[in-house]
Design an enzyme around this catalytic site. Structure first.
Site, mmCIF file in Angstrom:
data_model
loop_
_atom_site.group_PDB
_atom_site.id
_atom_site.type_symbol
_atom_site.label_atom_id
_atom_site.label_comp_id
_atom_site.label_asym_id
_atom_site.label_seq_id
_atom_site.Cartn_x
_atom_site.Cartn_y
_atom_site.Cartn_z
ATOM 1 N N GLN A 100 12.821 -6.961 4.047
ATOM 2 C CA GLN A 100 12.453 -6.648 5.433
ATOM 3 C C GLN A 100 10.949 -6.545 5.582
ATOM 4 O O GLN A 100 10.258 -6.026 4.715
ATOM 5 C CB GLN A 100 13.110 -5.325 5.849
ATOM 6 C CG GLN A 100 12.810 -4.935 7.302
ATOM 7 C CD GLN A 100 13.533 -3.680 7.737
ATOM 8 O OE1 GLN A 100 14.419 -3.712 8.572
ATOM 9 N NE2 GLN A 100 13.141 -2.559 7.173
ATOM 10 N N THR A 112 11.955 -5.470 0.369
ATOM 11 C CA THR A 112 10.826 -5.663 1.282
ATOM 12 C C THR A 112 10.292 -7.094 1.193
ATOM 13 O O THR A 112 10.314 -7.711 0.114
ATOM 14 C CB THR A 112 9.708 -4.647 0.953
ATOM 15 O OG1 THR A 112 8.629 -4.876 1.829
ATOM 16 C CG2 THR A 112 9.214 -4.731 -0.461
ATOM 17 N N THR A 168 -7.848 -0.269 13.630
ATOM 18 C CA THR A 168 -8.428 -0.435 12.293
ATOM 19 C C THR A 168 -7.885 -1.637 11.514
ATOM 20 O O THR A 168 -7.218 -1.446 10.480
ATOM 21 C CB THR A 168 -8.154 0.842 11.460
ATOM 22 O OG1 THR A 168 -6.714 1.097 11.510
ATOM 23 C CG2 THR A 168 -8.888 2.064 11.974
ATOM 24 N N ARG A 224 0.466 2.593 13.614
ATOM 25 C CA ARG A 224 -0.885 3.184 13.543
ATOM 26 C C ARG A 224 -1.748 2.710 14.711
ATOM 27 O O ARG A 224 -2.413 3.517 15.369
ATOM 28 C CB ARG A 224 -1.568 2.772 12.218
ATOM 29 C CG ARG A 224 -1.297 3.724 11.064
ATOM 30 C CD ARG A 224 -1.711 3.136 9.733
ATOM 31 N NE ARG A 224 -3.140 2.865 9.553
ATOM 32 C CZ ARG A 224 -4.077 3.799 9.379
ATOM 33 N NH1 ARG A 224 -3.750 5.083 9.404
ATOM 34 N NH2 ARG A 224 -5.340 3.449 9.163
ATOM 35 N N GLU A 280 -5.645 -7.788 -1.350
ATOM 36 C CA GLU A 280 -4.646 -8.668 -0.734
ATOM 37 C C GLU A 280 -5.387 -9.848 -0.109
ATOM 38 O O GLU A 280 -6.577 -9.751 0.183
ATOM 39 C CB GLU A 280 -3.859 -7.921 0.361
ATOM 40 C CG GLU A 280 -4.743 -7.383 1.491
ATOM 41 C CD GLU A 280 -3.997 -6.549 2.542
ATOM 42 O OE1 GLU A 280 -2.773 -6.425 2.458
ATOM 43 O OE2 GLU A 280 -4.668 -6.031 3.448
ATOM 44 N N LEU A 340 14.526 15.063 1.637
ATOM 45 C CA LEU A 340 13.417 15.431 2.541
ATOM 46 C C LEU A 340 12.052 15.181 1.908
ATOM 47 O O LEU A 340 11.060 15.808 2.289
ATOM 48 C CB LEU A 340 13.537 16.888 3.029
ATOM 49 C CG LEU A 340 14.898 17.299 3.611
ATOM 50 C CD1 LEU A 340 14.792 18.658 4.303
ATOM 51 C CD2 LEU A 340 15.446 16.274 4.597
ATOM 52 N N SER A 343 1.347 -3.842 -4.516
ATOM 53 C CA SER A 343 1.125 -2.419 -4.829
ATOM 54 C C SER A 343 2.205 -1.998 -5.821
ATOM 55 O O SER A 343 3.201 -2.705 -5.995
ATOM 56 C CB SER A 343 1.243 -1.540 -3.570
ATOM 57 O OG SER A 343 2.602 -1.463 -3.146
ATOM 58 N N LYS A 346 10.060 -2.407 -5.792
ATOM 59 C CA LYS A 346 11.117 -3.161 -5.089
ATOM 60 C C LYS A 346 11.444 -4.465 -5.840
ATOM 61 O O LYS A 346 12.584 -4.908 -5.851
ATOM 62 C CB LYS A 346 10.663 -3.494 -3.662
ATOM 63 C CG LYS A 346 10.468 -2.273 -2.771
ATOM 64 C CD LYS A 346 11.794 -1.674 -2.352
ATOM 65 C CE LYS A 346 11.642 -0.685 -1.223
ATOM 66 N NZ LYS A 346 12.868 0.050 -0.910
ATOM 67 N N TYR A 401 -7.835 -4.079 8.637
ATOM 68 C CA TYR A 401 -8.517 -4.046 7.345
ATOM 69 C C TYR A 401 -9.063 -5.441 7.021
ATOM 70 O O TYR A 401 -8.324 -6.438 7.075
ATOM 71 C CB TYR A 401 -7.553 -3.618 6.236
ATOM 72 C CG TYR A 401 -7.010 -2.203 6.353
ATOM 73 C CD1 TYR A 401 -7.613 -1.243 7.171
ATOM 74 C CD2 TYR A 401 -5.883 -1.809 5.616
ATOM 75 C CE1 TYR A 401 -7.100 0.050 7.258
ATOM 76 C CE2 TYR A 401 -5.379 -0.516 5.698
ATOM 77 C CZ TYR A 401 -5.988 0.403 6.528
ATOM 78 O OH TYR A 401 -5.477 1.685 6.600
ATOM 79 N N ASP A 427 19.648 12.984 1.923
ATOM 80 C CA ASP A 427 18.181 12.884 1.834
ATOM 81 C C ASP A 427 17.659 14.142 1.141
ATOM 82 O O ASP A 427 18.207 15.229 1.332
ATOM 83 C CB ASP A 427 17.578 12.800 3.240
ATOM 84 C CG ASP A 427 16.223 12.123 3.250
ATOM 85 O OD1 ASP A 427 16.099 11.061 3.872
ATOM 86 O OD2 ASP A 427 15.263 12.662 2.630
ATOM 87 N N TYR A 483 4.245 0.358 -5.316
ATOM 88 C CA TYR A 483 5.458 0.496 -4.482
ATOM 89 C C TYR A 483 6.165 -0.845 -4.353
ATOM 90 O O TYR A 483 7.378 -0.950 -4.592
ATOM 91 C CB TYR A 483 5.108 1.043 -3.081
ATOM 92 C CG TYR A 483 6.143 0.619 -2.065
ATOM 93 C CD1 TYR A 483 7.411 1.204 -2.061
ATOM 94 C CD2 TYR A 483 5.893 -0.416 -1.144
ATOM 95 C CE1 TYR A 483 8.396 0.774 -1.177
ATOM 96 C CE2 TYR A 483 6.869 -0.846 -0.267
ATOM 97 C CZ TYR A 483 8.119 -0.241 -0.286
ATOM 98 O OH TYR A 483 9.084 -0.677 0.574
ATOM 99 N N HIS A 484 5.407 -1.881 -3.951
ATOM 100 C CA HIS A 484 6.058 -3.176 -3.747
ATOM 101 C C HIS A 484 6.646 -3.692 -5.074
ATOM 102 O O HIS A 484 7.703 -4.314 -5.083
ATOM 103 C CB HIS A 484 5.069 -4.192 -3.143
ATOM 104 C CG HIS A 484 4.760 -3.936 -1.676
ATOM 105 N ND1 HIS A 484 3.651 -3.230 -1.264
ATOM 106 C CD2 HIS A 484 5.414 -4.286 -0.544
ATOM 107 C CE1 HIS A 484 3.638 -3.169 0.065
ATOM 108 N NE2 HIS A 484 4.689 -3.797 0.532
#
Ligand code: NAD
Ligand code: USQ
Length: 387
Positions: free
Chosen positions: A209, A144, A253, A241, A328, A33, A180, A186, A255, A31, A182-183
């Site tokens: 996942q 994901t 929260t 969260r 979304e 970090l 996103s 993947k 959304y 890793d 990020y998605h």
């Protein structure tokens, strides 16, 4: 079995290093970090404090007798993975080492570039390293469920589907619509795996996942063994969260309408599933997809469950809808298929409803510590730039 775990300092990587050691496997963790440092630099922290990697490894040795090797390195560094895989000759490599936050990837140009470069370069370096040493080494690649998006059809657990387009039938890659950058990284990872499997016979399990929740696994039995637990607007995932929000007494929260529906699983069940996939690898040269979740809930249902669990423990909880910072669907059909894990004998051990209470109990001793960070909870990262 010898397993290299890339991303071994992360939320999933550390518990997997522990689980594999408990199963008698040899573990080498890597890793750079990035998550640890980026969360701290952004003014947040893990809700449950985590010792530095070397101290956790020492604790795992003293408490469990595990002998986990750890290397602090960036997997995108040219030559690093090739040398490591050549030296260690592992049976499998687990790849968690990616920038994994959707909000981080939507903050701005630099974060978008970092997400794509880090994640895709890591994927290519790993595939090339494995190919050059032995393409039958099993790569357990963490993708994901968010690659599929929320389509109005049943999500197949398969790399390809038959489709009729303009009246003609063909086999196409299972449709993807990420939410996103990020998605999307993947999704691109998946395309790279599919292509490289075709041209070079790599052996891989691509795991789709859903969001993971939880504070504990069977091996996390002492505070020195905890895994990180993020809760801020960028790094916290929804169930974790909500539990933190309940503990520190700020409203939960959801959304937007809160009808967003996902397939969730506990940290313990994630470890079980990953171990099963490692211990039952694909045939050499095979690429397979595993959808990985245990229960499907909407955000609103989760908020209600967290409220109930916290109130049963004497906490006062309110739910306050927040304007959705993301783009979304807030109300949609959702029916993903899940076949591979059940076929390997996977049986979920934890139900969200039960797990929430133990998570809240684990977080309560850190209430004061977390309260110092209450300013990082409300979402600031907004997807929408269109007017
Ligand atoms: P995490 O951020 O806690 O762990 C990822 C680890 O990888 C971090 O410790 C980070 O420092 C490291 N890393 C990132 N880039 C690296 C690089 N270039 N070189 C070396 N190390 C690097 O995230 P997590 O929640 O443990 O997620 C692990 C994987 O599972 C990720 O790929 C994520 O996308 C995926 N995933 C997570 C969830 C979830 O709910 N947590 C759900 C589905 C998929
Ligand atoms: N959400 C809320 N309130 C919050 C936080 C989130 O309503 O306070 C909503 C989001 O809008 C979204 C859903 O909850 O609809 C899930 O959000 P999340 O932050 O829990 O999860 P996500 O951004 O999708 O990412 C997380 C992990 C990522 C992993 C993914 C699995 O960070 O690494 O890939 O879960 S999945 O969602 O299946 O793609």
């Amino acid at each position: 079995m010898k397993v290299i775990v890339l991303g071994a300092d992360g939320y999933l990587g550390w518990p997997l290093a522990l689980r594999l050691s408990a199963r008698g496997h040899e573990v080498v963790g890597v890793d750079n970090l990035f998550t640890r440092t980026t969360v701290e630099n952004s003014g947040s922290s893990s809700a449950i404090p985590i010792p530095p990697p070397e101290s956790r490894i020492e604790a795992a040795r003293n408490i469990h007798g595990f002998d986990i090797k750890f290397i602090k390195e960036d997997i995108t560094k040219p030559g690093f993975l090739r040398e490591l895989i050549e030296k260690e000759k592992p049976d499998a490599v687990v790849d968690f080492a990616e920038q994994r936050s959707a909000p981080y990837s939507m903050k701005g140009e630099n974060e978008k570039v970092h997400t794509i470069v880090n994640n895709l370069v890591g994927t290519i370096r790993l595939i090339e390293a494995v190919k050059s040493v032995d393409p039958s080494i099993h790569i357990l690649k963490m993708g994901t469920m968010g690659e599929y998006g929320t389509p109005n059809f049943d999500i197949p657990e398969s790399p390809f589907v038959q489709a009729i387009i303009g009246g003609k039938q063909d086999r196409i890659i299972t449709p993807k619509k990420a939410g996103s950058i990020y998605h999307y990284s993947k999704v691109f990872d998946t395309y790279i795996f599919l292509f490289e499997n075709e041209v070079s016979n790599i052996t891989a399990t691509d795991i789709m996942q859903g969001p993971v929740y939880g504070t504990r696994t069977s091996e996390i039995i002492h505070e020195s063994l905890h895994t990180r637990f993020d809760f801020d607007e960028t790094w916290g995932t929804v169930v974790n969260r909500f539990c933190v929000e309940a503990v520190i007494g700020t409203p939960l929260t959801p959304y937007g309408k809160g009808g967003q529906t996902r397939g969730f699983l506990s940290l313990e069940d994630s470890m079980e599933a990953l171990t099963l996939l490692l211990e039952n690898p694909p045939k050499p040269g095979e690429y397979r997809v595993a959808n990985q979740f245990t229960e499907i809930y909407s955000i609103r249902q989760i908020a209600d469950m967290v409220k109930n669990a916290a109130e049963a423990l004497g906490l006062k909880v309110s739910i306050q809808q927040v304007e959705n910072p993301r783009i979304e669907a807030e109300q949609h059909y959702y029916n993903p298929e899940i076949k591979l894990l059940p076929s390997l004998g996977f049986k979920p051990k934890r139900r969200m409803e039960d797990e929430l209470k133990s998570m809240i109990k684990d977080l309560l001793p850190y209430k004061e510590r977390i309260s110092q960070y209450s300013h990082v909870i409300l979402p600031k990262t907004k997807w929408r730039t269109k007017r």
